[in-house]
Design a protein around this motif. Structure first.
Motif, PDB file in Angstrom:
ATOM      1  N   GLN A  76       0.826  -1.208   0.000  1.00 44.91           N
ATOM      2  CA  GLN A  76       0.000   0.000   0.000  1.00 44.91           C
ATOM      3  C   GLN A  76       0.860   1.258   0.000  1.00 44.91           C
ATOM      4  OE1 GLN A  76      -2.747  -0.450  -1.148  1.00 44.91           O
ATOM      5  NE2 GLN A  76      -4.334  -0.270   0.417  1.00 44.91           N
ATOM      6  N   ALA A  77       1.993   1.209   0.706  1.00 46.42           N
ATOM      7  CA  ALA A  77       2.906   2.352   0.711  1.00 46.42           C
ATOM      8  C   ALA A  77       3.443   2.613  -0.692  1.00 46.42           C
ATOM      9  CB  ALA A  77       4.055   2.099   1.682  1.00 46.42           C
ATOM     10  N   LEU A  78       3.753   1.540  -1.415  1.00 44.12           N
ATOM     11  CA  LEU A  78       4.247   1.676  -2.784  1.00 44.12           C
ATOM     12  C   LEU A  78       3.178   2.279  -3.693  1.00 44.12           C
ATOM     13  CD1 LEU A  78       6.690   1.093  -4.572  1.00 44.12           C
ATOM     14  CD2 LEU A  78       5.705  -1.156  -5.055  1.00 44.12           C
ATOM     15  N   HIS A  79       1.945   1.799  -3.522  1.00 45.49           N
ATOM     16  CA  HIS A  79       0.816   2.354  -4.274  1.00 45.49           C
ATOM     17  C   HIS A  79       0.663   3.838  -3.964  1.00 45.49           C
ATOM     18  CE1 HIS A  79      -3.783   2.174  -5.203  1.00 45.49           C
ATOM     19  NE2 HIS A  79      -3.099   2.757  -6.154  1.00 45.49           N
ATOM     20  N   CYS A  80       0.820   4.179  -2.702  1.00 47.25           N
ATOM     21  CA  CYS A  80       0.700   5.572  -2.272  1.00 47.25           C
ATOM     22  C   CYS A  80       1.802   6.427  -2.904  1.00 47.25           C
ATOM     23  CB  CYS A  80       0.777   5.646  -0.753  1.00 47.25           C
ATOM     24  SG  CYS A  80       0.400   7.269  -0.074  1.00 47.25           S
ATOM     25  N   CYS A  81       3.009   5.899  -2.972  1.00 42.31           N
ATOM     26  CA  CYS A  81       4.132   6.642  -3.558  1.00 42.31           C
ATOM     27  C   CYS A  81       3.878   6.959  -5.032  1.00 42.31           C
ATOM     28  CB  CYS A  81       5.420   5.843  -3.409  1.00 42.31           C
ATOM     29  SG  CYS A  81       6.095   5.828  -1.737  1.00 42.31           S
ATOM     30  N   ALA A  82       3.331   6.004  -5.756  1.00 40.40           N
ATOM     31  CA  ALA A  82       3.034   6.244  -7.170  1.00 40.40           C
ATOM     32  C   ALA A  82       2.026   7.380  -7.331  1.00 40.40           C
ATOM     33  CB  ALA A  82       2.508   4.965  -7.825  1.00 40.40           C
ATOM     34  N   THR A 100      10.084  11.110  -3.383  1.00 43.51           N
ATOM     35  CA  THR A 100       9.061  10.064  -3.325  1.00 43.51           C
ATOM     36  C   THR A 100       9.496   8.833  -4.111  1.00 43.51           C
ATOM     37  OG1 THR A 100       7.388  11.824  -3.230  1.00 43.51           O
ATOM     38  CG2 THR A 100       6.600   9.592  -3.656  1.00 43.51           C
ATOM     39  N   TRP A 101      10.127   9.058  -5.252  1.00 38.37           N
ATOM     40  CA  TRP A 101      10.676   7.944  -6.044  1.00 38.37           C
ATOM     41  C   TRP A 101      11.677   7.133  -5.210  1.00 38.37           C
ATOM     42  CZ3 TRP A 101      10.566   5.002 -10.343  1.00 38.37           C
ATOM     43  CH2 TRP A 101      11.736   4.356 -10.733  1.00 38.37           C
ATOM     44  N   ASN A 102      12.546   7.827  -4.504  1.00 38.31           N
ATOM     45  CA  ASN A 102      13.551   7.135  -3.689  1.00 38.31           C
ATOM     46  C   ASN A 102      12.897   6.315  -2.583  1.00 38.31           C
ATOM     47  OD1 ASN A 102      15.683   8.202  -5.186  1.00 38.31           O
ATOM     48  ND2 ASN A 102      15.820  10.030  -3.906  1.00 38.31           N
ATOM     49  N   TYR A 107      10.707   0.413  -0.918  1.00 36.18           N
ATOM     50  CA  TYR A 107       9.623  -0.571  -0.794  1.00 36.18           C
ATOM     51  C   TYR A 107       9.706  -1.629  -1.889  1.00 36.18           C
ATOM     52  CZ  TYR A 107       7.450   2.209   2.860  1.00 36.18           C
ATOM     53  OH  TYR A 107       7.197   2.862   4.039  1.00 36.18           O
ATOM     54  N   VAL A 108      10.128  -1.214  -3.085  1.00 34.19           N
ATOM     55  CA  VAL A 108      10.327  -2.196  -4.156  1.00 34.19           C
ATOM     56  C   VAL A 108      11.379  -3.218  -3.732  1.00 34.19           C
ATOM     57  CG1 VAL A 108      11.213  -2.511  -6.514  1.00 34.19           C
ATOM     58  CG2 VAL A 108       9.598  -0.665  -6.033  1.00 34.19           C
ATOM     59  N   ASP A 109      12.473  -2.733  -3.153  1.00 39.44           N
ATOM     60  CA  ASP A 109      13.543  -3.639  -2.704  1.00 39.44           C
ATOM     61  C   ASP A 109      13.043  -4.593  -1.619  1.00 39.44           C
ATOM     62  OD1 ASP A 109      15.280  -2.455  -4.462  1.00 39.44           O
ATOM     63  OD2 ASP A 109      16.175  -1.106  -2.978  1.00 39.44           O
ATOM     64  N   GLY A 115      10.368 -11.966  -2.371  1.00 44.94           N
ATOM     65  CA  GLY A 115       9.912 -12.798  -3.478  1.00 44.94           C
ATOM     66  C   GLY A 115       8.616 -12.344  -4.109  1.00 44.94           C
ATOM     67  N   ILE A 116       8.212 -11.102  -3.843  1.00 43.16           N
ATOM     68  CA  ILE A 116       6.952 -10.576  -4.381  1.00 43.16           C
ATOM     69  C   ILE A 116       7.265  -9.709  -5.607  1.00 43.16           C
ATOM     70  CG2 ILE A 116       4.955  -9.091  -3.931  1.00 43.16           C
ATOM     71  CD1 ILE A 116       5.250  -9.885  -0.982  1.00 43.16           C
ATOM     72  N   ARG A 117       6.671 -10.052  -6.743  1.00 44.50           N
ATOM     73  CA  ARG A 117       6.887  -9.287  -7.957  1.00 44.50           C
ATOM     74  C   ARG A 117       6.116  -7.969  -7.891  1.00 44.50           C
ATOM     75  NH1 ARG A 117       5.086  -7.648 -12.651  1.00 44.50           N
ATOM     76  NH2 ARG A 117       6.474  -7.604 -14.467  1.00 44.50           N
ATOM     77  N   VAL A 118       6.784  -6.902  -8.234  1.00 46.42           N
ATOM     78  CA  VAL A 118       6.187  -5.573  -8.184  1.00 46.42           C
ATOM     79  C   VAL A 118       5.998  -5.056  -9.605  1.00 46.42           C
ATOM     80  CG1 VAL A 118       6.497  -3.193  -7.427  1.00 46.42           C
ATOM     81  CG2 VAL A 118       7.265  -5.074  -5.965  1.00 46.42           C
ATOM     82  N   ASN A 119       4.801  -4.608  -9.938  1.00 45.09           N
ATOM     83  CA  ASN A 119       4.572  -3.971 -11.228  1.00 45.09           C
ATOM     84  C   ASN A 119       4.897  -2.477 -11.094  1.00 45.09           C
ATOM     85  OD1 ASN A 119       2.986  -2.454 -13.362  1.00 45.09           O
ATOM     86  ND2 ASN A 119       2.704  -4.575 -14.044  1.00 45.09           N
ATOM     87  N   LYS A 120       5.902  -2.044 -11.829  1.00 43.42           N
ATOM     88  CA  LYS A 120       6.394  -0.668 -11.686  1.00 43.42           C
ATOM     89  C   LYS A 120       5.943   0.230 -12.839  1.00 43.42           C
ATOM     90  CE  LYS A 120      10.783  -1.822 -11.368  1.00 43.42           C
ATOM     91  NZ  LYS A 120      10.716  -3.308 -11.436  1.00 43.42           N
ATOM     92  N   ALA A 121       4.912  -0.163 -13.572  1.00 38.50           N
ATOM     93  CA  ALA A 121       4.489   0.625 -14.737  1.00 38.50           C
ATOM     94  C   ALA A 121       4.184   2.076 -14.362  1.00 38.50           C
ATOM     95  CB  ALA A 121       3.272  -0.013 -15.399  1.00 38.50           C
ATOM     96  N   SER A 122       3.367   2.252 -13.349  1.00 38.93           N
ATOM     97  CA  SER A 122       2.965   3.599 -12.952  1.00 38.93           C
ATOM     98  C   SER A 122       4.137   4.392 -12.402  1.00 38.93           C
ATOM     99  CB  SER A 122       1.842   3.519 -11.912  1.00 38.93           C
ATOM    100  OG  SER A 122       1.354   4.803 -11.602  1.00 38.93           O
ATOM    101  N   LEU A 123       4.952   3.762 -11.560  1.00 37.12           N
ATOM    102  CA  LEU A 123       6.109   4.442 -10.992  1.00 37.12           C
ATOM    103  C   LEU A 123       7.098   4.872 -12.070  1.00 37.12           C
ATOM    104  CD1 LEU A 123       6.911   2.339  -7.802  1.00 37.12           C
ATOM    105  CD2 LEU A 123       6.489   4.805  -7.857  1.00 37.12           C
ATOM    106  N   CYS A 124       7.398   3.969 -12.981  1.00 36.56           N
ATOM    107  CA  CYS A 124       8.345   4.297 -14.050  1.00 36.56           C
ATOM    108  C   CYS A 124       7.810   5.420 -14.936  1.00 36.56           C
ATOM    109  CB  CYS A 124       8.640   3.060 -14.889  1.00 36.56           C
ATOM    110  SG  CYS A 124       9.645   1.824 -14.046  1.00 36.56           S
ATOM    111  N   SER A 125       6.529   5.403 -15.191  1.00 35.30           N
ATOM    112  CA  SER A 125       5.921   6.462 -15.996  1.00 35.30           C
ATOM    113  C   SER A 125       6.018   7.813 -15.296  1.00 35.30           C
ATOM    114  CB  SER A 125       4.460   6.121 -16.301  1.00 35.30           C
ATOM    115  OG  SER A 125       3.881   7.096 -17.137  1.00 35.30           O
TER     116      SER A 125
END
Length: 497
Positions: A76-82, A100-102, A107-109, A115-125
């Motif tokens: 949820q924190a990662l979602h919030c950061c995006a 915020t990216w940092n 959280y991605v790390d 072992g949880i895959r993170v979709n970074k589409a929104s963050l990378c955009s």
């Protein structure tokens, strides 16, 4: 939104206060329920253009997530950061967006380690958007490619649309127009399919389509698309809204370009005035968003001044334009420093203005600054460089009588314009007219006759373009976002990226 109440402030403060009262012994389930409420409220505030209040809400959500050291809280924190990056980018808070990216990367790390895959589409955009604003176009492009590679039809449609829109903008600036066309047309199609033609998301895609059309020299079509986007935003938000102001500004500039030859700038000025009026009512008077709006109005005032038959009116309009340009330059330099395309544009605009004010040495200095910055950031053969080169050629030709230098600059500008846009490119008119006048001034009848013929042939090409039909919005596009991404990467790009 037009009634002037402080509803947004009341809502944001109430949510922040509610979060501050939450005790540490509450379960994650209870805290997550509050975070979900914050996302709904913060999303509403951001969509409504209340960016500061949306930021307050999302920061409160992030603080709640930080109180729990658990995978679900990290997600949820990662979602919030995006979401927070998006808000800060929209509000021109670029340093805060990078912070915020940092945070997001920590959280991605953590999640990747588990072992949880993170979709970074929104963050990378969003990081691409940040790099785009800073004129780091290669880095912005790399992040767009990363975002596109993360896309799946299972993602929320708005994420897919936003990634395609941002990638299209970067491709436009890189002059990869075929790739940009694939991306923005799919974004238009997908937005219409999932949100309808009266939704803000569809208007967002239309604005970027207007940007694409303007940059591929389909100016008449661009005006129509920008007007459609503005009409949708007014119907959704009313008049006193930041998103409406941005649409007014985009349309103002497009109308200015469209009517540059005719001198009919009243519609452009009206849209620019409305944009500035709305922004100054909503945001601080030194907000970076004003730099662009003031720049557009200054360009319009300069052209109206040149066409004025009253000396007093002309001098006042030029003085007003000077103040607007200097204010825009100051805001851009404060935000980005010298080495930024926006800063370079402001220098170039001052160069044109100083030429109109008969301050030729100052004009030359500004144009040379603009060219130097643009060449450093974009390369010697970019469209933006060609614009500045053409403006310096005009100064040398019409006012400083440096004909040899002017001739070389005109030919350079023409070569870039034809390579990027073809023989019917609208900007060629001013270079052709400049060369015609230059050769006449030199007494070179043969060259003058040659360019009179070139200009005649160019006018015939432009007449064909003006007769093009209405803008179609029913595109033939790939069936899925995955197929569109595949087509994007299949098309030849610039360099090795």
């Amino acid at each position: 939104m037009d009634h002037g109440t402080k509803l947004s402030v009341t809502l944001a403060d109430a949510f922040r206060h509610h979060c501050s009262l939450m005790t540490s012994d509450l379960s994650w389930k209870d805290k997550d329920r509050t975070v979900q409420l914050g996302f709904a409220l913060g999303g509403f505030l951001a969509d409504a253009g209340w960016l500061l209040e949306s930021e307050i809400v999302h920061l409160s959500c992030l603080e709640i997530c930080r109180t729990v050291d658990h995978v679900n809280a990290w997600q949820q924190a990662l979602h919030c950061c995006a979401r927070l990056m998006h808000i800060r980018n929209c509000n021109c808070l670029y340093n805060e967006a990078e912070e915020t990216w940092n945070v997001a990367m920590t959280y991605v790390d953590k999640l990747t380690t588990c072992g949880i895959r993170v979709n970074k589409a929104s963050l990378c955009s969003e990081y691409s958007t940040l790099m785009f604003a800073r004129s780091s176009y290669d880095e912005s492009y790399k992040m767009c490619c990363s975002a596109l590679n993360e896309l799946s039809s299972l993602l929320y449609p708005r994420i897919i649309i936003d990634v395609f829109r941002q990638a299209a903008k970067v491709c436009v600036v890189r002059r990869e127009f075929k790739r940009a066309e694939v991306l923005i047309k799919f974004a238009i199609h997908y937005a219409r399919e999932h949100f309808g033609m009266k939704h803000q998301v569809f208007s967002d895609a239309l604005l970027d389509y207007g940007f694409f059309l303007l940059n591929v020299d389909l100016i008449c079509q661009s005006v129509k698309v920008y007007q459609m986007a503005l009409d949708i935003r007014i119907s959704v938000f009313g008049g006193n809204n930041l998103h409406v102001a941005i649409a007014h500004e985009d349309l103002a500039y497009c109308c200015y370009v469209h009517e540059y030859s005719s001198g009919k700038f009243q519609a452009a000025k009206q849209h620019a005035d409305v944009a500035i009026d709305i922004i100054t009512r909503i945001l601080p008077h030194d907000h970076l968003l004003l730099a662009s709006s003031k720049r557009v109005k200054a360009l319009i005032l300069e052209e109206i001044a040149i066409d004025s038959h009253d000396k007093t009116t002309e001098e006042k309009l030029l003085a007003d334009a000077r103040e607007l340009h200097l204010s825009s330059l100051m805001l851009a330099r404060q935000a980005f420093g010298e080495n930024n395309v926006q800063t370079a544009k402001h220098y170039g605009n001052l160069g044109r203005l100083f030429q109109s004010m008969h301050k030729y040495q100052d004009a030359e200095e500004m144009h040379l600054k603009a060219i130097g910055i643009k060449e450093q950031l974009l390369g010697k053969d970019d469209y933006e460089v060609a614009l500045s080169v053409g403006h310096l050629a005009s100064l040398y030709n019409y006012d400083m009588h440096k004909y040899d230098e002017a001739e070389m600059l005109y030919l350079r500008s023409i070569a870039i314009g034809k390579r990027l846009f073809g023989n019917g490119y609208s900007g060629l008119e001013y270079d052709y007219r400049g060369l015609l006048r230059l050769y006449q001034s030199r007494g070179d009848a043969e060259k003058a006759s040659e360019y009179a013929t070139v200009l005649h042939d160019w006018n015939r090409l432009r007449d064909r373009k003006h007769n093009e039909s209405e803008v179609p919005l029913d595109f033939k596009v790939p069936e899925t976002c995955e197929a569109a991404v595949e087509e994007f990467f299949r098309l030849p790009g610039r360099g090795s990226l």
